[in-house]
Design an enzyme around this catalytic site. Structure first.
Site, PDB file in Angstrom:
ATOM      1  CG  PHE A 112      40.760  45.677  32.759  1.00  0.00           C
ATOM      2  CD1 PHE A 112      41.905  46.430  32.929  1.00  0.00           C
ATOM      3  CD2 PHE A 112      39.883  45.582  33.827  1.00  0.00           C
ATOM      4  CE1 PHE A 112      42.174  47.066  34.130  1.00  0.00           C
ATOM      5  CE2 PHE A 112      40.140  46.217  35.035  1.00  0.00           C
ATOM      6  CZ  PHE A 112      41.282  46.964  35.186  1.00  0.00           C
ATOM      7  CD  GLN A 226      36.216  37.586  39.038  1.00  0.00           C
ATOM      8  OE1 GLN A 226      35.977  38.720  39.408  1.00  0.00           O
ATOM      9  NE2 GLN A 226      36.312  37.259  37.764  1.00  0.00           N
ATOM     10  CG  HIS A 228      41.709  39.451  42.776  1.00  0.00           C
ATOM     11  ND1 HIS A 228      43.075  39.463  42.749  1.00  0.00           N
ATOM     12  CD2 HIS A 228      41.302  40.550  42.091  1.00  0.00           C
ATOM     13  CE1 HIS A 228      43.484  40.537  42.077  1.00  0.00           C
ATOM     14  NE2 HIS A 228      42.426  41.210  41.666  1.00  0.00           N
ATOM     15  CG  LEU A 242      41.711  42.604  45.996  1.00  0.00           C
ATOM     16  CD1 LEU A 242      40.904  43.093  44.809  1.00  0.00           C
ATOM     17  CD2 LEU A 242      41.959  41.106  45.887  1.00  0.00           C
ATOM     18  CD  GLU A 245      43.168  40.723  38.154  1.00  0.00           C
ATOM     19  OE1 GLU A 245      43.000  39.510  38.091  1.00  0.00           O
ATOM     20  OE2 GLU A 245      42.238  41.522  38.239  1.00  0.00           O
ATOM     21  NE  ARG A 276      40.013  39.972  38.537  1.00  0.00           N
ATOM     22  CZ  ARG A 276      39.205  40.951  38.856  1.00  0.00           C
ATOM     23  NH1 ARG A 276      37.932  40.706  39.071  1.00  0.00           N
ATOM     24  NH2 ARG A 276      39.652  42.184  38.971  1.00  0.00           N
ATOM     25  CG  HIS A 341      37.640  40.143  43.903  1.00  0.00           C
ATOM     26  ND1 HIS A 341      37.862  41.266  44.673  1.00  0.00           N
ATOM     27  CD2 HIS A 341      37.540  40.587  42.626  1.00  0.00           C
ATOM     28  CE1 HIS A 341      37.896  42.340  43.889  1.00  0.00           C
ATOM     29  NE2 HIS A 341      37.691  41.959  42.653  1.00  0.00           N
ATOM     30  NE  ARG A 376      33.813  41.173  39.044  1.00  0.00           N
ATOM     31  CZ  ARG A 376      34.683  42.181  39.148  1.00  0.00           C
ATOM     32  NH1 ARG A 376      34.491  43.292  38.465  1.00  0.00           N
ATOM     33  NH2 ARG A 376      35.736  42.078  39.941  1.00  0.00           N
TER      34      ARG A 376
END
Length: 566
Positions: A112, A226, A228, A242, A245, A276, A341, A376
């Protein structure tokens, strides 16, 4: 007995720990446990298992987490989570979870963004759903009583110690008075108070924040939310849902209405694989400067990818868009915009056991704070549930067993009962749902991806007007149930969470991570602090402990080339 409020991953993991320790536990949730917010988490769960990259370590995981937090995460919390992550994965395996594995049996791990090594374990693109199913199954094996559809309206407190909670059944209005030695709050964050959000209706409305604050606890970093980058825009009832990602990670391209691949302007090196906060800000800027789509979004295009790649790597994205929009993403681009998000702030807790200012009250998961700071890392939230679910379960068990008596307060119970009676008798002209929409509009307009002093002050003025209108609501349970009463309590929670967010965002006069102040575009070293809020004391600046040299020496810019975005 210990009461757990919230039946997502955090609440169930704590309940399991308590039951395994032989402590009586009751878990309650306002939503069905099978449909908790945890089930929506797609990407994966982080732990430095070193199954793919032998040089990985919990220290490097901690370094990556602290760097990406823009130095606002608590190093003690970060150490606890990263050091305990492998045990968290072991727990899931012990409960029977099926992780994706390599041919030789090792747990597969993928990249990630902003992680130096491959440390994200997964189960397809439905990791959170599989974790939730696994925890539900284990809770069933332990005969843990789990009550769905129970709305907790107030924590009961006497002399600074919690002794239970008050609530009602959403379906039939039956009232619950629950006495408990300790309470673990695991009822999520506050992202539903924005108009476009990845949370579904009636979840993450700030319930944890309101319950904790009204009991005497404080909030920390409520402004750090956060956004997204990729929430769908239509249909309106699913706005904010969503697009994983993984769509960008597999090679999806972002374009504005002019057809330009706009990430060349914002992060030419990492492009769509940037973090992000950067991708969300880039999309927001394109839309705000008039290069967005007619619906106020940008285009995410995966149609150039091989159909086989889409069907094997992005099956949930494909199915979601087909169901909601009759859109075939193998042929057409997806219209998206930034969406609220994740609440990176939350209830103020101690780093060692997530206890709060109220004796016997704990907060875990998205309800709590300390791990994520101002950005995050993807995959960190799921491991946080497991690590602190275990630790806080142990702490609550020890606290419960240490009590020689349980003080109670008839006055506290009378207050809780009167609060509900008052709302049920409310017959004013104001509609609860309309006021919820008004809060969402205010937060979207004045406390979204980019903020400034004037907008935040306007937002506070609008919120004050909404709070005044809340005095004249009408609450009307009907043959379908007591949802209207639940919505009224959701509204109270949303208003409190909105005020904490707006006031904290006003105080943080800098740009750091997810928090963009157009009137203060630079990071201010003096604001490398946590902002702690309560309605009685206002905002205080809390210093953050120094990062140990063994961790700080590993903090570096991490390449995201070839990796899934966080």
């Amino acid at each position: 007995m210990v009461l757990v409020i919230g039946t997502g991953g955090a609440g169930l993991r704590a309940a399991i720990e308590l039951a395994e320790a032989g402590v009586d536990v009751l878990a309650v949730g306002k939503r069905p446990k099978e449909d908790a917010h945890t089930a929506l988490a797609a990407g994966g769960i982080n732990a430095a298992l070193a199954t793919m990259d032998p040089e990985d370590s919990w220290q490097q995981h901690a370094a990556d987490t602290l760097k990406e937090s823009y130095l606002l995460a608590d190093p003690r919390t970060v150490r606890t989570v990263t050091q305990g992550a492998a045990l968290g994965i072991d727990d899931l395996e012990r409960y029977g979870m099926a992780f994706a594995r390599e041919e030789d049996g090792r747990i597969s791990q993928r990249f990630f963004g902003a992680h130096k090594f491959r440390r994200t374990a997964f189960a397809g693109d439905y990791t959170g759903l599989e974790i939730q199913r696994t925890l539900i199954r284990r809770a069933g094996q332990l005969d843990i009583p789990v009550l769905d559809g129970v709305y907790i309206t107030r924590l009961l407190v006497q002399d600074g110690a919690v002794f239970g909670a008050y609530g009602f059944d959403v379906a039939n209005g039956t009232r619950y008075l629950i006495h408990a030695d300790a309470v673990i709050l695991a009822a999520g964050g506050h992202t539903r108070i924005w108009r476009r959000t990845s949370s579904r209706r009636d979840e993450n409305t700030g319930d944890s924040f309101r319950l904790a604050v009204e009991a005497g606890a404080r909030l920390r970093d409520a402004e750090l939310v956060q956004f997204h980058p990729s929430g769908i825009i239509e249909p309106e009832n699913a706005a904010g849902t969503l697009v994983s990602e993984a769509a960008r990670g597999e090679g999806g391209i972002l374009r504005n209405a002019l057809g330009e691949r706009f990430m060349t302007r914002y992060d030419p090196e990492r492009m769509e694989l940037s973090t992000r906060d950067r991708v969300a800000l880039a999309s927001y800027t394109e839309i705000k400067e008039g290069r967005g789509t007619p619906n106020g979004g940008v285009w995410l295009d995966v149609s150039h990818l091989p159909r086989r790649t889409i069907m094997t790597r992005l099956p949930r994205v494909y199915q979601t868009l087909l169901d909601l929009q009759m859109l075939d993403i193998t042929r057409e681009p997806i219209e998206i915009a930034p969406t609220a998000h994740y609440s990176m702030g939350g209830v103020w807790v101690r780093p060692e056991d997530h206890s709060t200012d109220v004796r016997g009250l704990y907060a875990i998961g998205e309800a709590s704070s300390g791990l994520h700071g101002a950005n995050r890392l993807g995959g960190n939230s799921l491991i946080e549930l497991l690590v602190f679910g275990r630790i806080t379960g142990q702490a609550a068990a020890a606290y419960s067993q240490s009590l020689t008596s349980q003080p109670r307060s008839a006055y506290a119970v009378t207050q809780a009962r009167a609060e509900m009676d008052h709302l049920l008798a409310a017959d004013g002209p104001e509609n609860v749902r309309a006021l919820q929409r008004a809060i969402r509009n205010t937060m979207t307009e004045h406390a979204g991806v980019v903020r400034d002093e004037r907008g935040l002050r306007t937002g506070l003025d609008e919120l004050a007007a909404i709070e005044k209108r809340m005095e004249d609501v009408g609450v009307h349970p009907d043959i379908a149930g007591f949802q209207d009463l639940a919505h009224a309590f959701d509204l109270k929670a949303a208003a409190l969470a909105a005020r904490a967010t707006l006031e904290s965002a006003l105080e943080r006069r800098e740009t750091r991570g997810c928090h963009n102040r157009s009137d203060h575009p630079d990071m201010d070293p003096a604001l490398q602090v946590n902002l702690v809020w309560s309605p009685t004391t206002g905002i205080t600046h809390e210093s953050i402990p120094a990062i140990p040299e063994s961790i700080s020496s590993l903090m570096e810019d991490v390449s995201t080339e070839g990796k899934l975005a966080e």
